[in-house]
Scaffold this active site. Structure first.
Site, PDB file in Angstrom:
ATOM      1  N   LYS A 143      -4.090  -2.859 -12.516  1.00  0.00           N
ATOM      2  CA  LYS A 143      -3.235  -2.953 -13.710  1.00  0.00           C
ATOM      3  C   LYS A 143      -1.794  -2.780 -13.246  1.00  0.00           C
ATOM      4  O   LYS A 143      -1.462  -1.754 -12.640  1.00  0.00           O
ATOM      5  CB  LYS A 143      -3.583  -1.879 -14.732  1.00  0.00           C
ATOM      6  CG  LYS A 143      -4.769  -2.231 -15.591  1.00  0.00           C
ATOM      7  CD  LYS A 143      -4.900  -1.243 -16.743  1.00  0.00           C
ATOM      8  CE  LYS A 143      -6.097  -1.589 -17.617  1.00  0.00           C
ATOM      9  NZ  LYS A 143      -6.348  -0.559 -18.643  1.00  0.00           N
ATOM     10  N   LYS A 227     -13.726   5.208 -10.566  1.00  0.00           N
ATOM     11  CA  LYS A 227     -12.872   4.134 -11.082  1.00  0.00           C
ATOM     12  C   LYS A 227     -13.294   2.787 -10.493  1.00  0.00           C
ATOM     13  O   LYS A 227     -13.354   1.778 -11.192  1.00  0.00           O
ATOM     14  CB  LYS A 227     -11.397   4.425 -10.785  1.00  0.00           C
ATOM     15  CG  LYS A 227     -10.516   3.291 -11.287  1.00  0.00           C
ATOM     16  CD  LYS A 227      -9.196   3.695 -11.806  1.00  0.00           C
ATOM     17  CE  LYS A 227      -8.530   2.502 -12.492  1.00  0.00           C
ATOM     18  NZ  LYS A 227      -7.166   2.737 -12.860  1.00  0.00           N
ATOM     19  N   GLU A 237     -11.052  -5.454 -18.524  1.00  0.00           N
ATOM     20  CA  GLU A 237     -11.226  -4.662 -19.744  1.00  0.00           C
ATOM     21  C   GLU A 237     -11.665  -5.523 -20.922  1.00  0.00           C
ATOM     22  O   GLU A 237     -11.066  -5.493 -21.994  1.00  0.00           O
ATOM     23  CB  GLU A 237      -9.907  -3.936 -20.072  1.00  0.00           C
ATOM     24  CG  GLU A 237     -10.120  -2.675 -20.889  1.00  0.00           C
ATOM     25  CD  GLU A 237      -8.893  -1.782 -20.957  1.00  0.00           C
ATOM     26  OE1 GLU A 237      -8.308  -1.467 -19.903  1.00  0.00           O
ATOM     27  OE2 GLU A 237      -8.523  -1.407 -22.067  1.00  0.00           O
ATOM     28  N   HIS A 249      -6.316   8.802 -23.924  1.00  0.00           N
ATOM     29  CA  HIS A 249      -5.056   8.057 -23.913  1.00  0.00           C
ATOM     30  C   HIS A 249      -4.557   7.695 -25.310  1.00  0.00           C
ATOM     31  O   HIS A 249      -3.357   7.531 -25.496  1.00  0.00           O
ATOM     32  CB  HIS A 249      -5.186   6.800 -23.043  1.00  0.00           C
ATOM     33  CG  HIS A 249      -5.140   7.096 -21.568  1.00  0.00           C
ATOM     34  ND1 HIS A 249      -6.094   7.870 -20.938  1.00  0.00           N
ATOM     35  CD2 HIS A 249      -4.237   6.764 -20.611  1.00  0.00           C
ATOM     36  CE1 HIS A 249      -5.789   7.969 -19.642  1.00  0.00           C
ATOM     37  NE2 HIS A 249      -4.666   7.317 -19.422  1.00  0.00           N
ATOM     38  N   HIS A 253      -1.208   9.055 -26.138  1.00  0.00           N
ATOM     39  CA  HIS A 253      -0.103   8.104 -26.334  1.00  0.00           C
ATOM     40  C   HIS A 253       0.742   8.507 -27.544  1.00  0.00           C
ATOM     41  O   HIS A 253       1.974   8.454 -27.510  1.00  0.00           O
ATOM     42  CB  HIS A 253      -0.670   6.696 -26.522  1.00  0.00           C
ATOM     43  CG  HIS A 253       0.361   5.674 -26.855  1.00  0.00           C
ATOM     44  ND1 HIS A 253       1.093   5.036 -25.884  1.00  0.00           N
ATOM     45  CD2 HIS A 253       0.823   5.220 -28.042  1.00  0.00           C
ATOM     46  CE1 HIS A 253       1.958   4.216 -26.478  1.00  0.00           C
ATOM     47  NE2 HIS A 253       1.811   4.308 -27.784  1.00  0.00           N
ATOM     48  N   HIS A 267       2.762  12.249 -18.606  1.00  0.00           N
ATOM     49  CA  HIS A 267       1.626  11.412 -19.008  1.00  0.00           C
ATOM     50  C   HIS A 267       0.293  12.151 -18.810  1.00  0.00           C
ATOM     51  O   HIS A 267      -0.550  12.178 -19.717  1.00  0.00           O
ATOM     52  CB  HIS A 267       1.639  10.103 -18.205  1.00  0.00           C
ATOM     53  CG  HIS A 267       0.446   9.249 -18.454  1.00  0.00           C
ATOM     54  ND1 HIS A 267       0.199   8.622 -19.660  1.00  0.00           N
ATOM     55  CD2 HIS A 267      -0.627   8.957 -17.663  1.00  0.00           C
ATOM     56  CE1 HIS A 267      -0.949   7.969 -19.592  1.00  0.00           C
ATOM     57  NE2 HIS A 267      -1.481   8.155 -18.393  1.00  0.00           N
TER      58      HIS A 267
HETATM   59  N1  GLY Z   1      -5.693   3.581 -16.207  1.00  0.00           N
HETATM   60  C1  GLY Z   1      -6.714   2.895 -16.861  1.00  0.00           C
HETATM   61  C2  GLY Z   1      -7.199   1.682 -16.157  1.00  0.00           C
HETATM   62  O1  GLY Z   1      -6.815   1.440 -15.029  1.00  0.00           O
HETATM   63  O2  GLY Z   1      -7.946   0.926 -16.712  1.00  0.00           O
END
Ligand code: GLY
Length: 369
Positions: A143, A227, A237, A249, A253, A267
């Site tokens: 991302k 991850k 996503e 988040h 947020h 954050h």
């Molecule tokens: N930080 C969330 C993602 O990389 O999807």
């Protein structure tokens, strides 16, 4: 050292987690250095603290470094910074087959990644993350983005790095508050998908936060592996799987927006509070018991992170926080997906959450300090 593969359809790259990786960067990244000069985009602080090590490693194999320094802070993720950086890369005659190195935290990684995504319609890049948050989250998964006046990370691209070298030695110079903020994302992997890891962190958080080598390496490697698995399943996503990484988040947020995306709330601190809110809200809906919500809150507190939104002494009500949520980029045809818990280690996406009930819940939470 741990080497974690990120296995994408038809492509794969490695995330190396360990010590002295900057000193070995020339060898580890040899496949991605094909010219006498390497372009390195660096956070000013990372350059001052660790730049010489990286430069010496590259010079030992006859490479010269062209440094491009970026001021720390979200303000560097702007259109103007992107324009300046891409012009510089063009002046340096970076070609599609070349790799630009990103050296620093999430700001440098996101900016450099996005510049690499659009330079000549895409060149390669290598991530050298120097903050805990970047090592366990933003450097992995592709991302990339900049901020606009309408909000954070609203313009960007999915563009995977070719290699990530997470040198844990760089964390020794990180301010403790930033270390804790990064730890929130570590804890997130336990809360969202791995009860065993959550329990392990309960016993080892002090060692991880004191940067004891073996526990720290374990915590970062488990986080990156979690991850990598999720990104491999849902790179862009679209299936809902990667959305689980957004645990904490949506609430977070809203808190960041209310505090002006400033140093008042980092954050990672917002994510920590957001996780507690997600757990408490899951308990309110009867999805988990209060004991599980309390356990999430305790884990956050134990790491020295803020655990109750009342502590922030915000001059707002729940409706105002929900109004911030409506500007979240995850808003989809009038509904906002929430990541809630069916248990610790069992996050789920809920798409039918009533925002007025969330506002009422937040009104209650704002009372507790
Ligand atoms: N930080 C969330 C993602 O990389 O999807």
């Amino acid at each position: 050292m741990a080497v974690i593969p990120v296995e994408l359809a038809g492509r794969e790259y490695s995330v190396h987690v360990g010590y002295n990786l900057l000193d070995g960067a020339a060898r580890l990244a040899a496949d991605f250095i094909r010219k006498p000069q390497v372009c390195v985009v660096a956070d000013e602080r990372a350059y001052e603290l660790h730049g010489r090590r990286l430069e010496s490693a590259l010079m030992e194999v006859g490479r010269d470094v062209a440094w491009y320094l970026v001021a720390p802070g979200e303000a560097s993720k702007s259109w103007s910074s992107l324009a300046k950086l891409t012009e510089w890369l063009l002046e340096k005659e970076v070609e599609r087959g070349d790799h630009v190195f990103a050296f620093g935290g999430g700001v440098v990684g996101d900016l450099t990644g996005f510049a690499s995504a659009i330079l000549k319609r895409g060149c390669g890049f290598v991530q050298l993350p120097t903050t805990l948050l970047a090592q366990v989250d933003s450097s992995v998964g592709g991302k990339t983005a900049i901020n606009t006046k309408m909000g954070k990370n609203l313009v960007g691209a999915f563009h995977q790095p070719s290699l990530v070298l997470a040198d844990l030695g760089t964390l020794a110079t990180l301010p403790v508050r930033e270390l804790r903020a990064g730890y929130a994302e570590v804890l997130k992997y336990g809360v969202l998908g791995d009860r065993e890891f959550f329990d392990w962190l309960g016993d080892h958080s002090a060692e991880v936060l004191s940067l004891d080598h073996a526990p720290l390496e374990h915590a970062v490697a488990v986080s990156v592996a979690a991850k990598a698995r999720i990104v491999a399943e849902d790179e862009r996503e679209t299936s809902g799987r990667r959305a689980l990484l957004n645990l904490g988040h949506t609430f977070g947020h809203a808190l960041e927006a209310e505090t002006g995306f400033s140093d008042r709330l980092l954050h990672g601190e917002a994510v920590a509070l957001g996780m507690v809110m997600a757990a408490r809200y899951s308990a309110r809906l009867g999805m988990i018991g209060n004991d599980d919500a309390d356990a999430v809150e305790r884990a956050v507190s134990l790491a020295g992170l803020p655990a109750r939104i009342g502590e922030l002494e915000l001059a707002c009500d729940g409706a105002k926080l929900v109004a911030h949520m409506r500007h979240d980029k995850k808003m989809d045809a009038g509904t906002l997906p929430f990541i809630l818990l069916d248990g610790i280690g069992k996050a789920v996406v809920k798409r039918d959450v009533a925002l007025d009930d969330v506002a009422a819940f937040l009104d209650e939470e704002l009372q507790f300090a």
